[in-house]
Design a protein around this motif. Structure first.
Motif, PDB file in Angstrom:
ATOM      1  N   ARG A 160       0.380  -1.103   0.295  1.00 18.44           N
ATOM      2  CA  ARG A 160      -0.326   0.260  -0.011  1.00 18.44           C
ATOM      3  C   ARG A 160       0.823   1.619  -0.183  1.00 18.44           C
ATOM      4  O   ARG A 160       1.902   1.070   0.355  1.00 18.44           O
ATOM      5  CB  ARG A 160      -0.700   0.294   0.803  1.00 18.44           C
ATOM      6  CG  ARG A 160      -2.068  -1.200   1.068  1.00 18.44           C
ATOM      7  CD  ARG A 160      -3.140  -1.493   0.182  1.00 18.44           C
ATOM      8  NE  ARG A 160      -3.814  -0.112  -0.428  1.00 18.44           N
ATOM      9  CZ  ARG A 160      -5.146  -0.226  -0.340  1.00 18.44           C
ATOM     10  NH1 ARG A 160      -5.565  -1.110   0.430  1.00 18.44           N
ATOM     11  NH2 ARG A 160      -5.439   0.987  -0.465  1.00 18.44           N
ATOM     12  N   ALA A 204       1.474   0.100  -5.548  1.00 15.36           N
ATOM     13  CA  ALA A 204       0.722   1.099  -4.430  1.00 15.36           C
ATOM     14  C   ALA A 204      -0.536   1.952  -5.168  1.00 15.36           C
ATOM     15  O   ALA A 204      -1.177   1.993  -4.539  1.00 15.36           O
ATOM     16  CB  ALA A 204       1.796   1.320  -3.551  1.00 15.36           C
ATOM     17  N   SER A 207      -3.350   0.832  -6.093  1.00 17.45           N
ATOM     18  CA  SER A 207      -4.685   0.091  -4.894  1.00 17.45           C
ATOM     19  C   SER A 207      -5.181   1.565  -4.338  1.00 17.45           C
ATOM     20  O   SER A 207      -6.469   1.274  -3.199  1.00 17.45           O
ATOM     21  CB  SER A 207      -3.550  -0.272  -4.090  1.00 17.45           C
ATOM     22  OG  SER A 207      -3.206  -1.028  -4.845  1.00 17.45           O
ATOM     23  N   GLU A 208      -5.181   3.240  -4.076  1.00 13.28           N
ATOM     24  CA  GLU A 208      -5.880   3.685  -4.205  1.00 13.28           C
ATOM     25  C   GLU A 208      -6.757   5.014  -5.283  1.00 13.28           C
ATOM     26  O   GLU A 208      -7.487   5.616  -4.417  1.00 13.28           O
ATOM     27  CB  GLU A 208      -3.894   5.150  -3.840  1.00 13.28           C
ATOM     28  CG  GLU A 208      -3.062   4.784  -3.210  1.00 13.28           C
ATOM     29  CD  GLU A 208      -3.315   4.624  -1.463  1.00 13.28           C
ATOM     30  OE1 GLU A 208      -4.575   5.369  -1.141  1.00 13.28           O
ATOM     31  OE2 GLU A 208      -3.623   3.583  -1.040  1.00 13.28           O
ATOM     32  N   SER A 227      -4.648  -3.950  -4.730  1.00 14.78           N
ATOM     33  CA  SER A 227      -5.973  -3.439  -4.045  1.00 14.78           C
ATOM     34  C   SER A 227      -6.730  -3.174  -4.167  1.00 14.78           C
ATOM     35  O   SER A 227      -7.196  -2.326  -3.515  1.00 14.78           O
ATOM     36  CB  SER A 227      -5.153  -3.587  -2.479  1.00 14.78           C
ATOM     37  OG  SER A 227      -6.432  -3.714  -1.542  1.00 14.78           O
TER      38      SER A 227
END
Length: 385
Positions: A160, A204, A207-208, A227
């Motif tokens: 993350r 990362a 994922s945001e 993610s």
């Protein structure tokens, strides 16, 4: 104590079992031994079963290293020349794979697990194994006297952005800027050398992205770990053992554009697909991103020109497309065991379509007032549209 068994016998038994697939049982091994005309005692037979099982299961003696927490890469330069990176740089591993024929047999078997062929007519292979490990193998004479294997081990889950911030990979002063770049749906490239962390940073950042956006990811081999609740990942496919069935990156990029992506993501631009990516980012597909190999942010233009040539684009055409398609370049660098963002820059074109990389942030100099002004102007334009 292990019993000594002739390497030649191990190779003969292993080859017989590979030609006659099935469970590696004592009975199967005994039958293979009988075919060689040799006789083994009960203890030696059990030892042979153990060794053959290790060679035919997973990556053989290397499998425990690949499974160990923290392992990112394993390299086999010869039967007794093995190295691993467990997160602290490369270090030698004191194990033996037997003989060169054992290493080659391992490479051939692993290539087969990935649906590829490795032999004299096809002496190198790059394939994703069933457990996600990426294998590159080269056999002699291309690799000299020994078969050479390179394993890249994927993480179980991606990082993350907060983790990269805490680790120092993402500099604190640039953190808010990167979040705003994502929110404003700016198009960006992440550049850097091999192993510098391009894929880590891209995963990362993605994922945001807001959960209501659909991410279409195109990769040569699946590596990105994101993610996010709505990710579709497409991977290119090389031709099979019959030489058919290839699906190129250019085909996947074009197809991805028909799948209504909110963001088009090209895992790594390394060929003619750069033309389709730049075209897409110039025709309303906002928030697109990709990684690209380059030594510096300033070298990205030359790299794109070289890739564009593979697609029949002139350097001027590449620069013209780049000037309007790419809002930001984020360059990452690896120095020893330290990886992180080294520079953030904005591509700016002059009247002759030459591209200048205007620094926004630099690891040594911090923020550039002119660069910050330029990127803020871009983000405001994104917000207005």
């Amino acid at each position: 104590m292990s019993e000594w068994i002739e390497p030649a016998l191990i190779a003969e038994v292993r080859d017989h079992l590979l030609e006659n697939p099935g469970p590696v049982t004592a009975s199967a091994v005994a039958t293979a031994v009988q075919r060689t005309g040799r006789v083994l005692g009960a203890g030696a037979l059990l030892e042979l079963v153990s060794r053959i099982s290790a060679q035919l299961a997973g990556a053989g003696p290397i499998q425990p290293i690949l499974d160990a927490p923290g392992t990112t890469d394993v390299f086999v330069n010869g039967p007794r020349d093995i190295w691993a990176d467990r997160g602290a740089g490369l270090e030698p591993v004191p194990i033996s794979l037997g003989t060169e024929s054992d290493v080659r047999a391992l490479a051939v078997r692993l290539a087969g697990l990935g649906g590829r062929r490795l032999d004299d007519s096809s002496p190198l292979v790059d394939v994703r194994l069933p457990d996600g490990v990426r294998l590159n193998a080269v056999i002699p004479p291309l690799s000299g006297d020994t078969t050479v294997l390179s394993f890249r081990v994927p993480r179980a889950s991606g990082f993350r952005l907060d983790e990269l911030l805490a680790d120092g990979f993402v500099p604190a002063p640039a953190h808010e800027l990167l979040l705003e770049v994502l929110a404003r749906r700016a198009n960006f490239l992440i550049s850097g050398g091999t192993g510098s962390g391009k894929t880590v940073l891209l995963g990362a950042l993605l994922s945001e992205v807001a959960a209501d956006q659909r991410l279409l990811v195109v990769e040569d081999s699946r590596e990105l770990l994101i993610s996010h609740p709505h990710v579709v990942q497409l991977a290119a496919r090389q031709s099979n053992v019959e030489g058919v069935g290839e699906v190129a990156m250019t085909d996947l990029v074009r197809n991805a554009l028909r799948m209504r992506p909110d963001r088009l993501v090209v895992g790594e631009c390394r060929g003619a697909e750069v033309r389709d990516m730049l075209t897409a980012l110039n025709t309303g597909h906002e928030g697109g991103c990709a990684t690209i190999h380059a030594n510096t942010a300033q070298a990205v233009t030359a790299r794109l020109e070289a890739l564009g040539a593979l697609a029949g684009m002139s350097p001027a055409a590449v620069r013209s497309q780049m000037a309007t398609a790419i809002d930001l370049v984020i360059h990452v660098r690896r120095e020893g065991n330290t990886r992180g963002i080294a520079q953030i820059a904005v591509p700016a074109a002059d009247r002759d379509t030459r591209i200048e990389m205007l620094p926004v942030w630099d690891a040594g100099d911090g923020f550039s007032e002119a660069g910050v002004t330029a990127v803020r102007r871009l983000l405001e334009q994104r917000a207005a549209t």
